[in-house]
Each structure stands twice: as structure tokens, then as C-alpha cells.
Design a protein around this motif. Structure first.
Motif, PDB file in Angstrom:
ATOM      1  N   ALA A 177       0.843  -1.207   0.000  1.00 35.56           N
ATOM      2  CA  ALA A 177       0.000   0.000   0.000  1.00 35.56           C
ATOM      3  C   ALA A 177       0.874   1.252   0.000  1.00 35.56           C
ATOM      4  N   PHE A 178       0.317   2.320  -0.585  1.00 35.17           N
ATOM      5  CA  PHE A 178       1.084   3.570  -0.669  1.00 35.17           C
ATOM      6  C   PHE A 178       1.286   4.173   0.719  1.00 35.17           C
ATOM      7  N   SER A 179       2.444   4.767   0.900  1.00 34.68           N
ATOM      8  CA  SER A 179       2.719   5.501   2.136  1.00 34.68           C
ATOM      9  C   SER A 179       3.668   6.641   1.805  1.00 34.68           C
ATOM     10  N   TRP A 180       3.530   7.757   2.538  1.00 32.34           N
ATOM     11  CA  TRP A 180       4.475   8.865   2.352  1.00 32.34           C
ATOM     12  C   TRP A 180       5.803   8.557   3.033  1.00 32.34           C
ATOM     13  N   LEU A 194       6.144   9.802 -10.858  1.00 35.57           N
ATOM     14  CA  LEU A 194       4.925   9.130 -10.377  1.00 35.57           C
ATOM     15  C   LEU A 194       5.233   7.722  -9.878  1.00 35.57           C
ATOM     16  N   LEU A 195       5.999   6.990 -10.698  1.00 37.84           N
ATOM     17  CA  LEU A 195       6.373   5.627 -10.295  1.00 37.84           C
ATOM     18  C   LEU A 195       7.214   5.652  -9.015  1.00 37.84           C
ATOM     19  N   ALA A 196       8.124   6.631  -8.945  1.00 38.28           N
ATOM     20  CA  ALA A 196       9.006   6.716  -7.774  1.00 38.28           C
ATOM     21  C   ALA A 196       8.195   6.946  -6.504  1.00 38.28           C
ATOM     22  N   LEU A 197       7.223   7.850  -6.589  1.00 38.21           N
ATOM     23  CA  LEU A 197       6.407   8.149  -5.401  1.00 38.21           C
ATOM     24  C   LEU A 197       5.531   6.957  -5.034  1.00 38.21           C
ATOM     25  N   LYS A 220       7.941  11.457   1.838  1.00 37.28           N
ATOM     26  CA  LYS A 220       9.082  10.841   1.146  1.00 37.28           C
ATOM     27  C   LYS A 220      10.372  11.571   1.540  1.00 37.28           C
ATOM     28  N   ALA A 221      10.510  11.762   2.838  1.00 42.52           N
ATOM     29  CA  ALA A 221      11.674  12.502   3.335  1.00 42.52           C
ATOM     30  C   ALA A 221      12.986  11.801   2.982  1.00 42.52           C
TER      31      ALA A 221
END
Lengths: 322, 392
Positions: free
Chosen positions: A93-96, A148-151, A213-214
Motif C-alpha cells: 500500500a502507498f505511504s508517504w 509518479l512511479l518513484a512516489l 518521502k523525506a
């Protein structure tokens, strides 16, 4: 494999600081009875991606007449989609924040899919010219796609490639348009590279401050610093005020980077800053045409002086030496 | 290497391993702290980034001093050699001073002075060899001088890279001799065997690392001597054959099948050694040799179009890597035969590798499309406006 480490583990176990269960795997590692090939698997995968993309490049170059442009474009596109479809199915799942990769296959199929898609886009642009005179825009499209893919999939590698493609877009656009408008592109290119570098560094800082994405921040700051210092270095000289300005700018930027990274204990950036400032100081001195003896003496004194200063200051750096 | 330096190196190895294990979650912080306490550091060290900076600056500074003295004195060839010998001696003393009384290790400066000292002494010896010998003897002595200086410096000061250079130069000394091919095989095999033994011994860490270098040099020498391309080109068979002689004799020789077989089998031997002994350097040598043998096959036999070979090889590499990871992870405790795919090594080394990969990738971008469209053709005024010519 290290008998010294094995002896150290044995000592801890003997003194009751390590249980037999905890000591056993460590002893195996120390004696080379258990060997990790994690890094080797990654290297093989990376080589595989590079060789595959090189093969796709040769296919695009050599087989146009035989296969036809549409077949090639669809073929490479289908390969890219297959890779990215696998990645989409496996992705957590996506996460920052930082997300653990599901495995080596995930990382490298993501990279392969991204590279094939970009190659396909470049091929389509070259063959069918959908962007016409604005063809450099395809670099921007690729940059956005990589970003986009990287994030989404938390890939620092793709993030660095996104920044590289963005810089390429600016560079190619300026080369094409500025030469038509101004006739002299290097200066405009330099200012663009400076702006790009500064923007990347600011982007890194923003990611860090926002906590999104620090862990991408070092990538952005390092590429930004390289761009800024490279742009300043390419323009330095003493023939004109502008060239002198670039030389002094490199000296100042290198010194500022070294000072800031010294405070922040960022040793890679510190080294980059020191080297830039030193190169600038040498360049400025050499441009005065002082003769071979004076130039060599200057280099000897400044280089060895810097070494003495670094060794004297080592206690303040506290960089992990091992 | 002094006993105190050896003890410090051994302690440093324990601390570095403990740190890597802690990063990987294999040991807890108190265990690492206990290891640090039991293996204290009495050396002056710098971290990797500053070490590289100090190394580079010291190297530049030392050679600038040499260049300055050279420019001021303007000596002839003999004078320059004497100057290099004096500089080499001074730098050797400076290295001893740093490693001894100053207790430096992994600080950059001592490595720079050691390398500069070795290079200066090699330079001086090369001049001497040039004066006293000619022809093949001169070639041998050039390499032999370099081998002796580098190996002595590496062993004395504990720099494995210098020892490896020395071993490589020794093969350079053998190359001009009659029977160089056989010498390469024998000495190369001995180097591999010695390197494996050294790596597995309880020698000081720097010597164990030199053992890794010996394995690489030895494996390369044996492969070079037995490689089909090297046989066909007359490499190691003397200059006359390489540059003036006919190569047809090599191609029709009865021995040629031996080299064909060796080119195919040697990579598997290296890989087998790596797997059987669990030595990663031999695995890497085997993989590199396998790649070279496949390229050789492509050179001699046109198996398929280039794009098929490249794409197929790339996909095969990836499939092998993914399958290996899956197979190892599927084993009991995620390991098989003493190998695991779990990351157990120093995270920082891996990060350096990843940073290099990123740097390479950041420098790549998709190929600029070829100007296939009429819109990109210069000279027609179709590009730009306001009087632009369309040329770029």
C-alpha cells in the motif's frame, strides 16, 4: 570470514553475554559457514536490466524496416506494461514514509518497465512525431512518469532518474530554443542548470520539512548540488566579468556547501563543497598565469594545508570511521 | 606491519562487523557495546568521505611538492630518478611515522604517502633498469621492480591493494618469457590457491584482504593463459607472433581444442570453487569469466542477431537472479548449502553501491529522438519563427 570476529563471539558467549542460540548463527557468519549473496543477486538483476534495455535499443535501431514501426512500438510497450503490471500486483500500500520492498524482482522489474516505457516513448516520438517541434517535451513527460512511479512504489532510483530527465528536458529545450533566439547557448544553459540545481535542492528540503518521502531528500540535494557546482565550474574563467563571477560563485558555493554540510554532518556534501572550492581557488590562481613553480607551490601549500586542517578538525567531524 | 597495528586492525574488524550486525538487527545495542568495549580503538581514523578527501589532497600535495622541486632544480633524467628515489624514501619514512608514532589507520594521508612512495621508488627503479638492461630482460626487470616495490609496500604497511598490484606486476614480468603461457597457468593457480588459503587463515585482516586480491589476479592470469582468443591472437607467445608472425599456425594447432574446452570449463571451475568453499570472490571471478566466455562464443559463432542475444541474455540474467533469490528463501531458515539471500552484510557498503547505481542512472536519459520528422529538418525555415532559420 574472520577468525577474530568468531573469537569475539565465542568470548561473549563464554562470559554469558550471548546465549548459545544467539551465538550460533553469528559464529557461522564469522567463520564463513553462512554467506549472504543478497548484493550479488541485486548486481545480477541490475546487469540483466541494463543488458535487456540495451537489446531493446538495438532492436529499435536495427529492425525498423523488417518489423515496421507500429509492431516495434507495440512490442516494446507491451513488455513495459507487463513489467509494470507485475509491479502493480505486488506493490504494498502507498505511504508517504519509507516502504519495504517486496523483493528483488519487484525492484528490478519496476526499473525495467520504466526504462522500456521511456525508450518506447522516445521511439514513438522519433517515428510519429506527435509533439512536433516541441519534441523535447517528451523528456518532461518521462520525468513526470518516473516521478509518479518513484512516489507510488517508493523508488529512490526512479526519483533520481526523474530529476535527471527533468534536467535533460531543460537542457535540450534551451539548446534548441536559445540558440535560435540568442545564438549563444552555453550561458543560458548554465543559468538553467543553476536554476534546476537550486530547485532540486529546495525540493529536497521541502520533502524533508513536510515529512513526505523525506528519504528522497538526499537524492534531490546531491543531484542539485552537483548541477549547481557543475554549472558554475563550466563557466569559470578570467576572460570576462561573467567568467570571473562564475569562478567566484563556485568558490562561494563550494565554501557555503562545505560549511552547511559540516554543521549538518553530511560528509559527502562536505567533500563535494571542499573540492569545488579548492578547484575554484586553483583555477583562479592559474588564470593569473603565475608560472609553473608558483602554481605547483600554490597547489602543494593549499592541498597540504587543507589536509592539516582536516586532520586537526577530525574530532569535530565524528564521522563513523568504520 | 607492527604487532600494535595488527592488533588494532583485528579490533577494528570486530567493531566494524558488530556495527554491521547491529544495523541488520542480528545483535542488540548492548552486545555491540560490549564488543566495542572489549575491542577498543587506539588509532586515529577518519570516516570514508573525509578519508577519500584527505587521500586525494595529500596525493596532490605530495606530487606538487615533487613537481616544484623538479621545476626549480631542472635535473636531467638521472637527476630526476635520484630525486624520485629521495622522495620515495622520504615518503616511506613519513608513512612509517604515521602508522607508528602517530597511530594512524584508515586516515587517508598514510595511504596517500604509501602509494606515492611506491610510485616514486618504482619510477626511480625504472630509470635504473633502463640504464642497465635492454630487450626482453629490460621488460622483465621493469615489471619485476614494480612487483617487488608494490608487494613490499603492501605487506609492510598493510595495504592489500598494493600487494595485489605487486602480484599483477609479477605476471607482467613473466609475460615476455618463453613459456609464459605455462608460467601464467602455474603461477596463477598457485596465486588462487594461496589467496584462498590466506583468506581462510588467521593472518592479520590486511593480509586476508590481500588474499582476495591474489585470488582475482591468479584467476585472471589462468583465464588469460587458457582463453581461446588469447591463444588465437598469440598473446603470451612473444611479440614476434603477436605483431609479425602468422596466426594461422595457432588456429590449426592440435592444441587449439584444449583452449576451446578451457574457455568453456574454467568459468564453471571458478564457480564450483566459489560454491564448494563459499568464497564470494571466486563466485565473482566465475561470473565474470562466464560472461567473457559467452562474449567469446558470440565472437566466434554468430548464434543470433545482436538484439536477440542482448535481450535474451538480459532476461536470462534477471530470471536466474530472481529464481536464485526465491530458491534460497524457500530453504529451511531461508538458506541452502550455507548460502542465503538475506541481507546480512554492511548496509553502508550496499548504500555506497546503490548510490553509484543512482549516479549512473541519473546520468542516463532516454535517447534524444532522431530528427525523423520534417519539422526537425534544418534549413527549411520550418522551425522557430521571427526570422529564425530553423538551423540548430
Amino acid at each position: 570470514m574472520s577468525p577474530d570476529v568468531a573469537a569475539a563471539v565465542e568470548g561473549l558467549h563464554r562470559d554469558g553475554l550471548l546465549s548459545a542460540e544467539a551465538a550460533r548463527p553469528l559464529r557461522r557468519l564469522a567463520l564463513g559457514h553462512l554467506v549472504s549473496v543478497h548484493a550479488e543477486i541485486r548486481v545480477l538483476s541490475y546487469l540483466g536490466v541494463l543488458v535487456t534495455v540495451a537489446g531493446a535499443g538495438v532492436l529499435l535501431r536495427d529492425n525498423l524496416a523488417r518489423l515496421g514501426p507500429l509492431a516495434i512500438a507495440f512490442g516494446v510497450g507491451a513488455a513495459a506494461v507487463s513489467c509494470l503490471a507485475y509491479v502493480a500486483r505486488q506493490a504494498p500500500a502507498f505511504s508517504w514514509g519509507e516502504v519495504e520492498s517486496p523483493g528483488v524482482a519487484f525492484d528490478y522489474l519496476l526499473l525495467l518497465g520504466a526504462l522500456l516505457a521511456a525508450a518506447d516513448l522516445a521511439y514513438v516520438e522519433a517515428q510519429f512525431t506527435p509533439l512536433g517541434a516541441g519534441w523535447p517535451l517528451h523528456f518532461l513527460v518521462v520525468a513526470a512518469f518516473y516521478a509518479l512511479l518513484a512516489l507510488r512504489y517508493d523508488s529512490r532510483t526512479l526519483f533520481s532518474m526523474a530529476l535527471g530527465s527533468f534536467a535533460a528536458w531543460r537542457g535540450v529545450s534551451i539548446t534548441l530554443h536559445a540558440s535560435l533566439l540568442f545564438g549563444h547557448t552555453p550561458a543560458v544553459l548554465r543559468w538553467n542548470a543553476l536554476a534546476c540545481g537550486a530547485a532540486f535542492a529546495l525540493l529536497g528540503q521541502a520533502l524533508l520539512r513536510k515529512g513526505k518521502k523525506a528519504h528522497f531528500e538526499p537524492v534531490a540535494v546531491h543531484i542539485g548540488a552537483l548541477l549547481v557546482l557543475g554549472a558554475l565550474a563550466s563557466g569559470m574563467g578570467l576572460r570576462s566579468f561573467e567568467e570571473l563571477g562564475f569562478a567566484l560563485g563556485l568558490l562561494g558555493a563550494g565554501a557555503a556547501l562545505a560549511a552547511a554540510s559540516y554543521r549538518g554532518r553530511r560528509f559527502g556534501l562536505f567533500v563535494l563543497g571542499v573540492i569545488a572550492a579548492y578547484a575554484s581557488a586553483c583555477g583562479l590562481f592559474f588564470r593569473l598565469d603565475p608560472g609553473a613553480e608558483a602554481s605547483l607551490l600554490f597547489m602543494a601549500v593549499t592541498a597540504l594545508g587543507l589536509v592539516f586542517a582536516l586532520v586537526a578538525l577530525r574530532r569535530h567531524f565524528k564521522e563513523d570511521a568504520e | 606491519v607492527t604487532p600494535a597495528a595488527v592488533a588494532a586492525d583485528r579490533n577494528a574488524e570486530v567493531r566494524a562487523t558488530a556495527r554491521a550486525w547491529e544495523r541488520r538487527g542480528l545483535i542488540a545495542a548492548p552486545v555491540r557495546a560490549a564488543l566495542d568495549t572489549r575491542h577498543p580503538d587506539d588509532r586515529v581514523r577518519l570516516g570514508p568521505a573525509l578519508r577519500v578527501l584527505v587521500f586525494v589532497m595529500t596525493f596532490i600535495g605530495v606530487w606538487a611538492v615533487f613537481g616544484f622541486v623538479f621545476a626549480v632544480l631542472s635535473p636531467g633524467d638521472g637527476g630526476a630518478a635520484a630525486l624520485a628515489a629521495v622522495l620515495g624514501g622520504l615518503l616511506a619514512a613519513l608513512t612509517e611515522w604515521q602508522l607508528g608514532p602517530l597511530r594512524r589507520s584508515q586516515a587517508g594521508a598514510e595511504a596517500a604517502t604509501a602509494l606515492a612512495s611506491a610510485l616514486a621508488l618504482v619510477g626511480a627503479l625504472l630509470w635504473l633498469v633502463d640504464e642497465i638492461a635492454t630487450g626482453r630482460l629490460e621488460d622483465c626487470l621493469y615489471w619485476l621492480a614494480a612487483a617487488l616495490v608494490f608487494a613490499a609496500a603492501g605487506v609492510r604497511w598493510g595495504f592489500p591493494l598494493l600487494t595485489t598490484f605487486g602480484a599483477g606486476c609479477l605476471f607482467g614480468a613473466m609475460a615476455p618469457l618463453d613459456g609464459a603461457r605455462a608460467l601464467f597457468v602455474i603461477a596463477g593457480g598457485a596465486a588462487v590457491w594461496g589467496g584462498l588459503a590466506l583468506e581462510g587463515s588467521d593472518a592479520p585482516p590486511s593480509q586476508r584482504q590481500a588474499g582476495l586480491g591474489l585470488q582475482v589476479v591468479g584467476a585472471l592470469a589462468v583465464y588469460l593463459a587458457l582463453h581461446l582468443g588469447s591463444w588465437d591472437a598469440g598473446l603470451l607467445d612473444g611479440r614476434a607472433l603477436l605483431f609479425h608472425g602468422s596466426l594461422s599456425a595457432q588456429r590449426t594447432s592440435a592444441l587449439r581444442p584444449v583452449f576451446v574446452a578451457a574457455t568453456a570449463v574454467l568459468p564453471l571451475v571458478y564457480l564450483g570453487l566459489g560454491v564448494a568453499l563459499r568464497r564470494k570472490v571466486m563466485l565473482a571471478c566465475g561470473a565474470a569469466a562466464l560472461l567473457a566466455s559467452l562474449v567469446t562464443l558470440r565472437f566466434y559463432v554468430h548464434v543470433a542477431p545482436l538484439w536477440v542475444v542482448l535481450t535474451g541474455s538480459g532476461l536470462a540474467l534477471m530470471a536466474f537472479a530472481f529464481a536464485l533469490e526465491w530458491w534460497l528463501r524457500a530453504g529451511a531458515d531461508e538458506e541452502r548449502g550455507g548460502f542465503t539471500a538475506r541481507p546480512l552484510e554492511d548496509e553502508r557498503r550496499q548504500q555506497v553501491g546503490e548510490a553509484l547505481v543512482m549516479a549512473v542512472q541519473a546520468s542516463q536519459h532516454p535517447e534524444r529522438p532522431a530528427p525523423a520528422s520534417p519539422a526537425f529538418k534544418g534549413g527549411g525555415g520550418t522551425y522557430g519563427g521571427g526570422g529564425a532559420t530553423g538551423e540548430y
